[in-house]
Design an enzyme around this catalytic site. Structure first.
Site, short mmCIF file in Angstrom:
data_model
loop_
_atom_site.label_atom_id
_atom_site.label_comp_id
_atom_site.label_asym_id
_atom_site.label_seq_id
_atom_site.Cartn_x
_atom_site.Cartn_y
_atom_site.Cartn_z
N PRO A 1 42.77 28.25 89.22
CA PRO A 1 42.41 26.87 89.58
C PRO A 1 41.04 26.52 88.97
CG PRO A 1 42.77 28.24 91.56
CD PRO A 1 42.81 29.16 90.38
N GLY B 1 37.33 24.95 88.64
CA GLY B 1 36.27 24.70 89.61
C GLY B 1 36.35 25.61 90.83
N GLY C 1 35.34 28.79 91.02
CA GLY C 1 34.37 29.89 91.04
C GLY C 1 34.95 31.17 90.48
N LEU C 2 36.14 31.08 89.87
CA LEU C 2 36.82 32.28 89.36
C LEU C 2 36.76 32.36 87.84
CD1 LEU C 2 39.92 32.15 91.75
CD2 LEU C 2 37.80 33.48 92.01
N GLY C 3 35.84 31.61 87.26
CA GLY C 3 35.58 31.77 85.82
C GLY C 3 36.53 31.02 84.91
N SER C 4 37.08 29.89 85.39
CA SER C 4 38.04 29.17 84.53
C SER C 4 37.34 28.57 83.30
CB SER C 4 38.79 28.10 85.31
OG SER C 4 37.90 27.13 85.79
N ALA D 1 34.70 29.79 81.68
CA ALA D 1 34.47 30.88 80.72
C ALA D 1 35.79 31.31 80.10
CB ALA D 1 33.80 32.06 81.41
N ALA D 2 36.87 31.36 80.91
CA ALA D 2 38.16 31.82 80.39
C ALA D 2 38.68 30.85 79.33
CB ALA D 2 39.17 31.98 81.53
N ASP E 1 29.65 35.35 83.03
CA ASP E 1 31.05 34.88 83.07
C ASP E 1 31.72 35.05 81.71
OD1 ASP E 1 30.29 34.11 85.59
OD2 ASP E 1 30.84 32.01 85.38
#
Ligand code: MEV
Length: 319
Positions: free
Chosen positions: A91, A93, A95-98, A100-101, A141
């Site tokens: 998802p 926004g 906080g799981l590094g989307s 950067a990914a 990240d």
């Protein structure tokens, strides 16, 4: 690193990159303190092919809707129009590094159009892009999305060095870090929170308060302790440090009632729980050996749970 100009209209180049959780040390890492990040098995895939016009998932590219991908293309595609497709299990926004990914996967696809992907080169370029879009940042990240596995980042060179990245007066050494057998459950609050304003908020607090600077130092100390516990497989001790880190991050002003609610829901079944990433919304993580119970508790309090595998592969070519 630029898109291969030989790439024809039928040729597609694709790569994927993992999301991440920060186990310990977010925010303090922006000030040069140590931090630990783990790659998670939620991935983002990006494909690029030559086209008549610049598009993102079939729509004309809109810089505001896709600032990271637009910046990558502006700096690495030399004005060649391309059709970009992104499919993500992360998802945005959260906080799981989307962010950067997406940056790393797009740079990976561009590298793949010319041959092999070099994770260090991708990590460097991705940090440049993140700094342009986000403002002040650390390379945590972008480095974890490139390298995968686990990384320990610090201002000192240690064993297992992967690469070193400098920006203005700050210098980070990024090291490979072995990830012990452990289960993490993520709880996404559903509230999207861009990282830049939260980093700026902590900076303003640190600029005017010695107390905030002490908290940042304490997070750094606790992260070093956590690294030792990861090495010895002391999961209980690691959990306690995560909860302590959460309390310190709360004092820095980056937790929210929604994050606290999910942390409280997870704690009865966990060794420790904390917000992960920038905070202000986004996600929390819990370290547990009862993942189903934690996932149920998170769901019961309105969060979106993900039981994840950590230490997964970094940027890679896709078909
Ligand atoms: C965000 O995932 C981590 C922060 O420390 C920002 C950064 O390091 O750039 C909050």
């Amino acid at each position: 690193m630029v898109l291969s100009v030989d790439m024809d209209e039928t040729g597609v180049s694709a790569a994927s990159a993992p999301g991440k959780v920060i186990l310990l040390g977010e925010h303090a890492v922006v000030f040069g303190r140590p931090a630990i990040a783990l790659a998670i098995d939620l991935r983002l895939r990006c494909s690029i092919r030559r086209s008549e016009e610049l598009t993102l998932n079939g729509q004309p590219m809109d810089e505001r809707a896709g600032p990271y991908i637009s910046t990558v293309l502006r700096e690495h595609c030399r004005g060649i129009p391309v059709a970009v497709n992104i499919a993500s299990e992360l998802p945005s926004g959260s906080g799981l590094g989307s962010s950067a990914a997406v940056t790393v996967a797009a740079l990976g696809a561009i590298s793949a159009s010319r041959g092999n992907i070099d994770p260090e080169e991708v990590a460097r370029r991705a940090f440049d892009v993140e700094s342009v879009v986000q403002g002040r940042a650390s390379p945590i990240d972008t480095s974890i999305a490139s390298h995968g596995g686990g990384i320990f980042i610090s201002s000192q060179r240690e064993e297992n060095l992967l690469w070193e990245i400098s920006r203005d007066t700050r210098q980070w050494f990024i090291h490979d870090c072995a990830v012990p057998e452990m289960t993490l459950v993520i709880g996404f609050t559903g509230n999207k929170a861009p990282t830049g304003p939260l980093v700026a908020k902590v900076r303003r607090y640190a600029d005017r308060s010695g107390f905030a600077r002490e908290i940042i130092d304490e997070i750094g100390q606790l992260t070093l302790d956590g690294l030792g516990r990861m090495r010895t497989g002391d999961i209980e001790g690691l959990g306690r440090l995560m909860s302590k880190d959460h309390n310190l991050l709360t004092i820095l002003g980056v937790s929210t009632p929604a994050l606290q609610k999910l942390v409280d829901a997870a704690m009865p079944y966990s060794y420790g729980a904390k917000l992960t990433g920038a905070g202000g919304g986004g996600s929390m993580i819990a370290l547990t050996d009862r993942p189903e119970k934690v996932a149920e508790a998170i769901k019961g309090r309105g969060g979106m749970p993900f039981i994840v595998r950590t230490g997964v592969e970094g940027v890679r070519t896709e078909e």
